[in-house]
Design an enzyme around this catalytic site. Structure first.
Site, PDB file in Angstrom:
ATOM      1  N   ASP A 293      -4.621   2.378   5.903  1.00  0.00           N
ATOM      2  CA  ASP A 293      -3.589   2.811   4.959  1.00  0.00           C
ATOM      3  C   ASP A 293      -2.282   2.034   5.113  1.00  0.00           C
ATOM      4  OD1 ASP A 293      -5.059   4.770   3.508  1.00  0.00           O
ATOM      5  OD2 ASP A 293      -4.973   6.051   5.263  1.00  0.00           O
ATOM      6  N   TYR A 377      -5.314  11.749   0.474  1.00  0.00           N
ATOM      7  CA  TYR A 377      -4.655  12.329   1.638  1.00  0.00           C
ATOM      8  C   TYR A 377      -3.141  12.282   1.535  1.00  0.00           C
ATOM      9  CZ  TYR A 377      -8.058  13.703   5.173  1.00  0.00           C
ATOM     10  OH  TYR A 377      -9.018  14.372   5.873  1.00  0.00           O
TER      11      TYR A 377
HETATM   12 CO    CO Z   1      -9.459  13.967   7.705  1.00  0.00          CO
END
Ligand code: CO
Length: 626
Positions: A293, A377
């Protein structure tokens, strides 16, 4: 030409005027054609010597440019002080890897898929309307597809979205993945292993089907009637005996600089320099799922504008962060960084049976944080500084777990028919330590059992085992919770009143490092994540543990390359790299949105002080203490 007023500290936060000035320099240098996009923009910090020297420094910025029409890319450094390009190199993608994935590519991915007959045929065979399908460009990794070498490739899954407010993650279209060439804007191949039913569960948090009336709770208000006890001036934060600077860039997010207590340095620079989320499902459509990320997505460019009372409670001081968009224009993230004090229960306490004394002091911490969503996320990064000299990083993982339509051996069924593949979230903290000065060393310290015998006749003994790490080759360590293994970062040149080397101790959580096989592609690309601790000799250009260009990097870059030099690290200017994270076997309770999960590490003083440094915390006044 843009004027740059108020030039201040060498590590001052990026301003909008500086972003604009960088763009003007690149334009004048002919580097910004119609189809050229920014894939990375960040301050290029001066060297440590320059910063500590305190003199005038150049304000420089690093920009990675991508021509989306040709796929060519350049790594450029611009001096805003001298309005010039001071370095430029064209990337060689098969060797260097690709620039990170950008917003422009998020925007184009569905159009590319919808122009591909194979993709449309796969959707038609499943009875799915293409207009209802959401897709995101997922980093491809490097696998045995020789035709992908040097080309800008992403992989894409489809998720069905039933209406504009429907969370598509609830409806993965499984058995199907497209490999996409972003430069040619075409689908390279479609892997279709056969239709599986699309899960029909709802993923919407406010769906009446899954949620009753809201819980009744009385409000909590946190007030500081006399105001905050910290100050922030041009990025410099002072609170109690703490003194530090804050910074922000789109790759690492929040950075802390020159952390000191009582004017004694502890850490020159602290950041999360990389993270990776490797997935465990070997299915032919998703074995490649590993997202860096930081290095592949520059996730802090998506940092949230935090909201008082929702994200942060109390007497908050917000700081904005400035990043560049794909076209190189400044974009200010309002309220990106949140700072406030938090009561943290009892700091220390004793009621004495002989003297009758009763003393309690309250613990307090300064919280410096930001939150960023990336895809499904959301990550929060919370640095805590405590009155007793402790430094802590807490990472919060929340949002929506990645889903599949095929729960099986490598996934949890989290809702009817909906799978959540097992995965890890592995972070690499880069800690450029300066414990009481630049020359430090690391000792591995752990408990050791002592066999019963002449010196230990009753068998109760246990001792402390201390091993000094001397070179980079022996400073690649695993955690061991069973022996309370920690790492002391000491200064061999400075001693406390007891004659001990002053130090700070790194407490790992001891959770697993990378679980993928050592022979896997991801182990070669995220080698940093195979060890809990690395210690390297400081080098200004060694900043990212999986290399500067992570996207489609063939592997071996960063830490595994640097430590080939096997430099000595005992009593040198060193950097400590700590891998920590979560191994996530999702639970039904993680659906439809995941309660925050926590990971992180703690740095505590160990002989840095001669006694409890929080003795000077004042007792709470009687007005507040009955
Ligand atoms: Co996770």
């Amino acid at each position: 030409m843009t004027t740059l007023e108020n030039r201040t500290h060498a590590l001052a936060m990026t301003s909008e005027a500086e972003v604009t000035a960088v763009r003007e320099v690149l334009l004048a240098a002919g580097l910004l054609g119609e189809t050229v996009r920014y894939t990375f923009f960040a301050p290029e910090e001066p060297t440590k010597d320059e910063v500590l020297g305190g003199g005038e420094t150049d304000r420089r910025f690093r920009v990675v440019l991508l021509d989306i029409a040709t796929g060519r890319s350049w790594d450029v450094v611009v001096s805003v002080s001298s309005s010039s390009v001071v370095g430029s190199r064209e990337l060689d993608p098969p060797r260097d890897g690709q620039p990170p994935i950008i917003d422009t590519e998020f925007e184009m991915i569905e159009d590319i898929l919808n122009a591909a007959p194979e993709w449309l045929a796969a959707l038609a065979s499943r009875g799915i309307e293409p207009a209802s399908v959401r897709a995101v460009p997922l980093s491809a990794g490097v696998y045995d597809y020789p035709d992908e070498a040097g080309r800008r490739i992403v992989r894409a899954f489809g998720f069905r979205q039933d209406h504009a407010k429907d969370h598509p993650w609830a409806h993965p279209i499984d058995g199907l993945v497209a490999y996409v060439d972003l430069t040619a804007r075409s689908v390279d191949r479609v892997v279709d292993t056969g239709a599986v039913p699309v899960p029909e569960t709802t993923g919407n948090f406010d769906d009446p089907e899954v949620q009753g009336p809201p819980l009744e709770l009385k409000p909590i208000e946190i007030t500081q009637p006399e105001g905050r006890s910290f100050t922030v001036e041009d990025g410099r934060v002072r609170w109690g005996r703490w003194d530090l600077r804050i910074g922000f860039n789109e790759r690492e997010g929040l950075t802390l600089h020159q952390i000191a207590f009582d004017d004694r340095p502890i850490c020159y620079r602290a950041s999360v320099a990389e993270m990776v989320v490797p997935y465990a499902d070997p299915a032919p459509v998703r074995f490649w799922q590993n997202y860096f990320d930081c290095g592949e997505y520059m996730f802090a460019r998506y940092a949230d504008s935090l909201q008082l009372g929702c994200d942060c409670l109390g007497d908050i001081l917000y700081t904005d962060a400035v990043v560049a968009d794909d076209l190189g224009n400044p974009r200010t993230i309002q309220n990106a960084i949140c700072m406030h004090e938090e009561d943290y229960g009892v700091a220390w306490k004793h009621s004495d049976m002989f003297t009758g004394s009763r003393e309690t002091r309250r613990q307090r911490r300064l919280v410096i944080s930001f939150f960023t969503p990336i895809g499904n996320y959301d990550y929060g990064f919370y640095w805590y500084l405590y009155l007793d000299g402790t430094i802590e990083l807490e990472c919060k993982a929340t949002g929506i777990v990645f889903t599949s339509g095929t729960p099986g051996e490598y996934a949890t069924e989290i809702a009817p028919g909906l799978g959540a593949p097992f995965h890890q979230h592995l972070f690499s903290a880069r800690l450029d330590m300066t414990v009481d000065g630049p020359r430090n060393a690391v000792e591995e310290v752990e408990a050791a059992r002592v066999p019963i015998g002449e010196q230990n006749p009753y068998g109760n003994a246990f001792r402390r085992s201390v091993t000094r790490l001397s070179r980079e080759s022996d400073a690649q360590r695993d955690a061991n919770a069973a022996t309370a293994r920690v790492w002391h970062i000491v200064n061999p040149e400075k001693r406390n009143a007891l004659g001990q080397e002053v130090g700070y101790v790194l407490h790992p959580t001891g959770q697993p490092t990378l679980l993928a096989d050592g022979a896997s592609s991801i182990a070669g690309r995220a080698t940093f994540a195979t060890k809990a601790l690395w210690v390297t000799r400081y080098a200004h250009d060694q900043r990212y543990p999986a290399g500067d260009f992570v996207n489609q990097n063939p592997g071996g870059a960063g830490l595994p390359a640097w430590v080939q030099a096997d430099r000595p690290v005992d009593g040198e200017d060193i950097v400590v790299w700590h891998t920590f994270g979560l191994t996530h076997f999702p639970r039904p309770e993680d659906w439809p949105v995941m309660p925050v999960d926590y990971t992180g590490f703690v740095l505590k003083p160990a002989g840095f002080f001669d006694r409890n440094p929080a003795l000077d915390v004042p007792a709470t006044t009687a007005k507040h203490c009955h």
